[in-house]
Design a protein around this motif. Structure first.
Motif, PDB file in Angstrom:
ATOM      1  N   ASP A   1     -10.457  -1.159   0.741  1.00 32.37           N
ATOM      2  CA  ASP A   1      -9.713  -1.570  -0.447  1.00 32.37           C
ATOM      3  C   ASP A   1      -9.729  -0.496  -1.530  1.00 32.37           C
ATOM      4  O   ASP A   1      -8.977  -0.586  -2.499  1.00 32.37           O
ATOM      5  N   GLU A   2     -10.607   0.487  -1.385  1.00 32.30           N
ATOM      6  CA  GLU A   2     -10.726   1.554  -2.377  1.00 32.30           C
ATOM      7  C   GLU A   2      -9.738   2.676  -2.070  1.00 32.30           C
ATOM      8  O   GLU A   2      -9.551   3.031  -0.906  1.00 32.30           O
ATOM      9  N   PRO A   3      -9.119   3.274  -3.099  1.00 25.91           N
ATOM     10  CA  PRO A   3      -8.271   4.439  -2.843  1.00 25.91           C
ATOM     11  C   PRO A   3      -9.094   5.525  -2.149  1.00 25.91           C
ATOM     12  O   PRO A   3     -10.236   5.780  -2.517  1.00 25.91           O
ATOM     13  N   THR A   4      -8.514   6.124  -1.114  1.00 27.23           N
ATOM     14  CA  THR A   4      -9.219   7.114  -0.315  1.00 27.23           C
ATOM     15  C   THR A   4      -8.382   8.376  -0.197  1.00 27.23           C
ATOM     16  O   THR A   4      -7.201   8.301   0.153  1.00 27.23           O
ATOM     17  N   THR A   5      -9.004   9.508  -0.499  1.00 27.25           N
ATOM     18  CA  THR A   5      -8.350  10.794  -0.313  1.00 27.25           C
ATOM     19  C   THR A   5      -9.031  11.509   0.842  1.00 27.25           C
ATOM     20  O   THR A   5     -10.245  11.673   0.855  1.00 27.25           O
TER      21      THR A   5
ATOM     22  N   ARG B   1       0.012   6.600 -10.693  1.00 31.76           N
ATOM     23  CA  ARG B   1      -0.313   5.761  -9.525  1.00 31.76           C
ATOM     24  C   ARG B   1      -1.147   6.563  -8.530  1.00 31.76           C
ATOM     25  O   ARG B   1      -0.676   7.546  -7.983  1.00 31.76           O
ATOM     26  N   GLN B   2      -2.385   6.123  -8.351  1.00 37.72           N
ATOM     27  CA  GLN B   2      -3.225   6.730  -7.325  1.00 37.72           C
ATOM     28  C   GLN B   2      -2.820   6.135  -5.980  1.00 37.72           C
ATOM     29  O   GLN B   2      -2.806   4.903  -5.832  1.00 37.72           O
ATOM     30  N   PRO B   3      -2.488   6.966  -4.992  1.00 40.28           N
ATOM     31  CA  PRO B   3      -2.164   6.418  -3.683  1.00 40.28           C
ATOM     32  C   PRO B   3      -3.361   5.668  -3.094  1.00 40.28           C
ATOM     33  O   PRO B   3      -4.511   6.027  -3.356  1.00 40.28           O
ATOM     34  N   ASP B   4      -3.085   4.647  -2.303  1.00 37.83           N
ATOM     35  CA  ASP B   4      -4.156   3.929  -1.615  1.00 37.83           C
ATOM     36  C   ASP B   4      -4.817   4.848  -0.592  1.00 37.83           C
ATOM     37  O   ASP B   4      -6.027   4.805  -0.393  1.00 37.83           O
ATOM     38  N   VAL B   5      -4.007   5.661   0.060  1.00 37.03           N
ATOM     39  CA  VAL B   5      -4.487   6.693   0.974  1.00 37.03           C
ATOM     40  C   VAL B   5      -3.701   7.963   0.675  1.00 37.03           C
ATOM     41  O   VAL B   5      -2.476   7.926   0.589  1.00 37.03           O
TER      42      VAL B   5
ATOM     43  N   THR C   1       1.193  13.786  -3.500  1.00 40.30           N
ATOM     44  CA  THR C   1       0.055  13.096  -4.121  1.00 40.30           C
ATOM     45  C   THR C   1      -0.021  13.426  -5.610  1.00 40.30           C
ATOM     46  O   THR C   1      -0.220  12.534  -6.450  1.00 40.30           O
TER      47      THR C   1
ATOM     48  N   PRO D   1       0.822  -1.209   0.000  1.00 40.91           N
ATOM     49  CA  PRO D   1       0.000   0.000   0.000  1.00 40.91           C
ATOM     50  C   PRO D   1       0.862   1.269   0.000  1.00 40.91           C
ATOM     51  O   PRO D   1       1.950   1.294   0.571  1.00 40.91           O
TER      52      PRO D   1
END
Length: 189
Positions: A119-123, A65-69, A57, A48
């Motif tokens: 499990d979803e990317p979260t901002t 790459r989208q961060p996971d968080v 970010t 992660p």
């Protein structure tokens, strides 16, 4: 976007930890290697990815790459980020919380835990300041996760989470002022 503030509780209940002045100098030193190229940094990511900061970010998004968080506050070096960066990093914001500068609030700790559990990317869009959230992120993230934060005018600091890093961050957070017992209870839920 959901708000994770506990609006029914008094504001003082939201404050958990405050960074004491005598610890500020210790946080100036990077906790890991510094990288200026997001793509090259991503080659070392195996697990992660938690990004702390708008510019960090943004660089990951630009590298595909989208961060996971991701934790963002619309600012860099105490100034507003460019509109392009703000729009890119807040486009997928799913949680909004308050976290005053030099503090760790209950809402931001709860949001971090929730983001790490999905499990979803979260901002997480922080009203205030997100910088210190790198510390509890290192404690709460799974073994091998990457926590990346900005080092002003130098680049991105990459911390690969290990038990040693967790122990070091726990000891540092214990030196903050405030309700450490409540902080650990929220973080360890």
């Amino acid at each position: 976007m959901t708000r994770d503030d506990n609006d029914s509780a008094p504001a003082e209940d939201d404050q958990l930890l405050v960074l004491p002045d005598d610890l500020r100098h210790e946080l100036k030193e990077p906790m890991g290697p510094i990288e200026t190229d997001a793509r090259r940094l991503l080659e070392a990511v195996d697990g992660p990815l938690i990004a702390v900061g708008d510019v960090v970010t943004y660089h990951f998004l630009q590298a595909g790459r989208q961060p996971d968080v991701a934790l963002v506050d619309g600012r860099t070096k105490r100034s507003a980020v460019d509109e392009e960066i703000r729009e890119a990093v807040t486009a997928g914001a799913s949680i909004e919380v308050r976290n005053p500068p030099a503090e760790l609030s209950a809402p931001v700790v709860r949001a971090l835990r929730r983001a790490l559990a999905t499990d979803e990317p979260t901002t997480i869009l922080v009203d205030g300041e997100e910088d210190l959230v790198a510390l509890p992120a290192i404690v709460a993230a799974p073994e091998g996760a990457s926590v990346v934060y900005g080092q002003p005018d130098e680049g991105m600091v990459h911390v690969t989470v290990t038990d040693d890093h967790r122990t070091e961050m726990r000891a540092l957070l214990e030196r903050f002022e405030g309700d450490t017992e409540r902080f650990w209870n929220l973080l360890d839920e």
